[in-house]
Design an enzyme around this catalytic site. Structure first.
Site, PDB file in Angstrom:
ATOM      1  N   ASP A  12      -1.654 -10.486  -9.752  1.00 22.69           N
ATOM      2  CA  ASP A  12      -1.434  -9.290  -9.338  1.00 22.69           C
ATOM      3  C   ASP A  12      -2.392  -8.171  -9.999  1.00 22.69           C
ATOM      4  O   ASP A  12      -3.608  -8.533 -10.318  1.00 22.69           O
ATOM      5  CB  ASP A  12       0.056  -8.643  -9.425  1.00 22.69           C
ATOM      6  CG  ASP A  12       0.285  -7.771  -8.476  1.00 22.69           C
ATOM      7  OD1 ASP A  12      -0.006  -6.503  -8.305  1.00 22.69           O
ATOM      8  OD2 ASP A  12       1.384  -7.929  -7.724  1.00 22.69           O
TER       9      ASP A  12
ATOM     10  N   HIS B 242       1.348  -1.867  -9.862  1.00 22.63           N
ATOM     11  CA  HIS B 242       2.064  -2.971  -8.803  1.00 22.63           C
ATOM     12  C   HIS B 242       2.374  -4.080  -9.541  1.00 22.63           C
ATOM     13  O   HIS B 242       3.410  -4.622  -9.150  1.00 22.63           O
ATOM     14  CB  HIS B 242       0.897  -3.072  -7.760  1.00 22.63           C
ATOM     15  CG  HIS B 242       1.379  -3.863  -6.602  1.00 22.63           C
ATOM     16  ND1 HIS B 242       1.472  -5.384  -6.551  1.00 22.63           N
ATOM     17  CD2 HIS B 242       1.856  -3.611  -5.442  1.00 22.63           C
ATOM     18  CE1 HIS B 242       1.798  -5.744  -5.206  1.00 22.63           C
ATOM     19  NE2 HIS B 242       2.111  -4.761  -4.947  1.00 22.63           N
TER      20      HIS B 242
ATOM     21  N   ASN C 147       2.610  -6.286   5.573  1.00 21.80           N
ATOM     22  CA  ASN C 147       3.335  -4.931   5.863  1.00 21.80           C
ATOM     23  C   ASN C 147       2.868  -4.361   7.363  1.00 21.80           C
ATOM     24  O   ASN C 147       2.893  -3.170   7.396  1.00 21.80           O
ATOM     25  CB  ASN C 147       3.138  -4.068   4.569  1.00 21.80           C
ATOM     26  CG  ASN C 147       3.795  -4.651   3.409  1.00 21.80           C
ATOM     27  OD1 ASN C 147       4.639  -5.143   3.463  1.00 21.80           O
ATOM     28  ND2 ASN C 147       3.342  -4.104   2.188  1.00 21.80           N
TER      29      ASN C 147
ATOM     30  N   SER D 281       5.926  -6.686  -0.911  1.00 22.81           N
ATOM     31  CA  SER D 281       5.451  -6.897  -2.175  1.00 22.81           C
ATOM     32  C   SER D 281       6.706  -6.758  -3.088  1.00 22.81           C
ATOM     33  O   SER D 281       6.719  -7.516  -4.000  1.00 22.81           O
ATOM     34  CB  SER D 281       4.652  -5.738  -2.732  1.00 22.81           C
ATOM     35  OG  SER D 281       3.315  -5.918  -2.321  1.00 22.81           O
TER      36      SER D 281
END
Length: 730
Positions: free
Chosen positions: A167, A200, A292, A358
């Site tokens: 990530d 994130h 998403n 996520s």
């Protein structure tokens, strides 16, 4: 590659901000309330006040008979036991102070053997039922939704399990990760500093493995698991296929058993597909956010679409598909992904709520970590199978493109796998080691001594595991499971108390959603023994068995021995269906379940329930019973959906059944009907939800043997509750 998320509504963000402006340690712990109901988890630390014993005198004791019982005479009467002071607690009941260094357990045992003493016990410390004490867990509706508390009853993780977060990096200095972030790598800047400059990655890592019950922030799924940070996305949350593919391979080569990818894009990339296949070949489970973009054209996204990965969609706080969660045939499971608070390091704010697949994917990665903590031998295919097969089916029956196999159920998943000690072993033919070919397991050392001295096969049953180390919310112990209980080794205690029995009745009742504190109470009755501590009586046919068996400690009075082995009664006798499908008179004790089987010879009519099997294994009852081998008449009964049923999902014809559904609109009308295996349904009848959105009924179940679905559906909310019940002949 890119990441995507929605930040939480401003109201919730304001609440979170107010919770974190003041340092977390300075705030009082917030009571954990999820879905407006307190989550109750007892703490089993067996703590008591040092140097204190509670003693009750018999009605016929010399002091009571003479009317001379007071604090001074009681202290003098028990001075030989080390009593330095006495305080009145209740009629005929006193607190003795023995001094802070006294061996309280031994003193209580000696006092209980005194003919003038009705009972003696340490002054135990009780705890309010609670969830984790992390202040922001109040906002973590996902914990109850995925049944994390049920999983944590069995394991909170293991530091040997490494989960890679591929990530934006991870803030290793965050207090919820102390000591559990491994050295990683930064493919964006080609160096070993995998710190997070976007937030994130830290957010996903917190959902996976933020420390639980530490008084800080939130609780992740796998508290003890270690995080391997791999930075493949830059400060804007973007990264190249080369970085991502390199990061996947690096994680697989550096010990990751689970790799979380909360990222994706619309282009099929062979370089990433090959990296995914490489990691899978190294036995690393790839957990990937499904995407998403359902409300923006719903494109196919990669790497979620690759067959080798476990693609995770998002649900919201109402257990519905989140509006943004991709709807695709490659969605394997779903998990909460709406308004999820977690760790972050952004503008000096340590916690923030965000939404997206996520946030859904790391719930699944954390669950995979719990499964590996309990059963390290699980491979990629087994992990995938367990996670999908134990999920709660949502939407249309069976797998679908919105929910996949359903929303994950961590408690059911973890309970379904076996700890490593379950693997059968050959006969070692060693002196001092007993081998049982019936279950292909051994018994040795202190566990063998305790087993042989305190009842053996009739009381404990065959061993169903080897000795192994188990970590749960109660602590870390060397344990061994038997058909009817679990032994825990406590080397700091003197025999016979260095081996303790698990409180498996309490565990089983909680897993069934039953609170023994609320069971109907009994009363003193002639011919029975009443226990005011729990408000229950033990009568025949169970009383003789209870008195006849007990811990073999010569310093204990007979009743003290029985209490030490079985504990106090938790219920009155009642008809219940056991795990073998038999409808039998049952009474629950702290460490045992008594069952009456009148069809057996007199000496075997009272048998102990298979609590060890039921706790340690999914689908208990597969191990041959000790002296009885009842057939499994229940078979497979699908799990109930949004409902609780008692006494169980397999009942004997004519059993009184209670069913309760939840999450309806308060006060709305509910349509209820019963569906049969042949497709026929009963006449509909109306019910009404209460102010808490719950509806239910209790009735003698009148239908003939077979499988039934009991359906309640809200006429306004559309919420559906389905209870599956198998009815069997007597």
């Amino acid at each position: 590659m890119y990441l995507g998320r929605w930040f939480a509504p401003l109201v919730v963000l304001a609440l979170l901000a107010s919770a974190v402006v003041t340092p977390v340690a300075a705030q009082p712990p917030t009571p954990l309330l999820l879905d407006s109901q307190p989550v109750r988890r007892p703490k089993h630390d067996r703590a008591f006040v040092p140097g204190e014993v509670l003693v009750q005198l018999h009605n016929g004791s010399s002091l009571v008979a003479k009317g001379a019982a007071n604090t001074q005479t009681v202290r003098a009467r028990f001075a030989s036991f080390g009593a330095e002071a006495a305080t009145t607690v209740a009629p005929r009941t006193y607190k003795l102070e023995l001094g802070p260094t006294a061996d309280v357990a031994a003193a209580a045992a000696r006092l209980a053997a005194d003919p003038e003493v009705a009972f003696a016990q340490p002054n135990y410390i009780r705890h309010a039922y609670r969830g984790v004490n992390d202040p922001l867990s109040t906002f973590q509706y996902a914990l109850s939704r995925v049944n994390a508390f049920g999983a944590w009853d069995l394991t909170t993780g293991n530091s040997s399990v490494v989960i890679a977060v591929v990530d934006t990096g991870v803030n290793a200095s965050h207090p919820d990760f102390t000591g559990r972030v491994l050295p990683g790598f930064d493919f964006v800047n080609n160096d070993s500093d995998a710190n997070d400059d976007e937030g994130h990655g830290t957010h996903t890592a917190g959902i996976i493995a933020a420390a639980g019950d530490n008084g800080e922030g939130i609780a992740g799924l796998c508290w003890q698991c270690r995080i391997l940070p791999v930075k493949v996305l830059n400060y804007e949350g973007a990264g190249t296929d080369a970085w991502v593919a390199s990061g996947i391979r690096w994680a697989a080569d550096h010990g990751a058993r689970v790799i979380n990818l909360s990222l994706g894009g619309e282009d099929d990339a062979p370089i990433i597909r090959d990296a995914v296949r490489y990691a899978t070949s190294k036995n690393a489970l790839m957990v990937v956010a499904a995407g998403n973009s359902a409300d923006r054209g719903n494109p196919v996204e990669y790497p979620a679409a690759y067959d080798e990965v476990l693609a995770v969609g998002a649900t919201d706080d109402k257990d519905q598909r989140a509006f943004f969660s991709s709807v695709q045939p490659y969605v394997d499971v779903t998990a909460p992904g709406w308004n999820i608070p977690s760790t972050i390091d952004q503008n000096s704010v340590p916690y923030l709520a965000a939404s997206g697949t996520s946030e859904a994917a790391p719930h699944v990665a954390g669950l995979a970590g719990l499964l590996l903590s309990r059963s390290p031998s699980l491979d990629v295919n087994a992990l995938r199978s367990v996670i999908t097969s134990t999920a709660d089916d949502l939407g249309p029956g069976g797998p679908d493109s919105e929910y996949g196999a359903g929303r994950i159920n961590a408690g059911r998943a973890v309970a379904s796998v076996q700890a490593p000690g379950f693997e059968p072993v050959p006969n070692p033919n060693l002196p001092g080691v007993a081998y049982f070919p019936e279950t292909q397991h051994t018994l040795r050392g202190e566990f063998r001594r305790f087993w042989e001295q305190n009842g053996g096969l009739p009381v404990f049953g065959f061993p169903i595991t080897e000795e192994f180390t188990e970590t749960s919310a109660e602590g870390t112990f060397a344990v061994q499971y038997f058909e009817r209980n679990r032994f825990e080794y406590h080397p700091e205690k003197s025999p016979p108390y260095n081996v303790l029995l698990g409180r498996l009745s309490d565990t089983q009742l909680r897993q069934q959603g039953r609170d023994w504190f609320t069971f109907p109470k009994g009363q003193p009755t002639e011919g029975c023994q009443f226990f005011p501590e729990t408000g229950h009586a033990v009568c025949e046919p169970f009383l003789s068995y209870w008195k006849r068996n007990g811990l073999r400690d010569p310093q204990l009075a007979p009743d003290g021995r029985s209490l030490a082995l079985f504990g106090l009664p938790l219920s009155e006798p009642a008809l219940e269906v056991n795990s073998s499908g038999q409808n039998v008179l049952t009474q629950w004790f702290e460490r045992a379940r008594f069952e009456h089987h009148p069809d057996k010879p007199a000496e075997y009519q009272v048998l102990l329930g298979l609590l060890g099997n039921e706790t340690a294994r999914s689908g208990a009852g597969s191990t041959p019973g000790s002296g009885q081998t009842p057939a499994d008449r229940c078979g497979i009964v699908p799990p109930s959906e949004n409902a609780v049923v008692a006494p169980g999902s397999c009942i004997v014809i004519g059993t009184f059944l209670t069913v309760e559904g939840a999450n309806f609109a308060p006060g709305e009308e509910i349509t209820f009907y019963v569906g049969r295996e042949d497709g026929r349904i009963s006449q509909q009848r109306p019910l009404r939800a209460n102010a808490q959105g719950r509806a239910g009924f209790g009735a003698m179940f009148p239908f003939p043997p077979g499988m039934y679905g009991l359906v309640m559906q809200g006429t306004q909310s559309g919420v559906k509750s389905v209870t599956y019940v198998r009815v069997i002949d007597r």
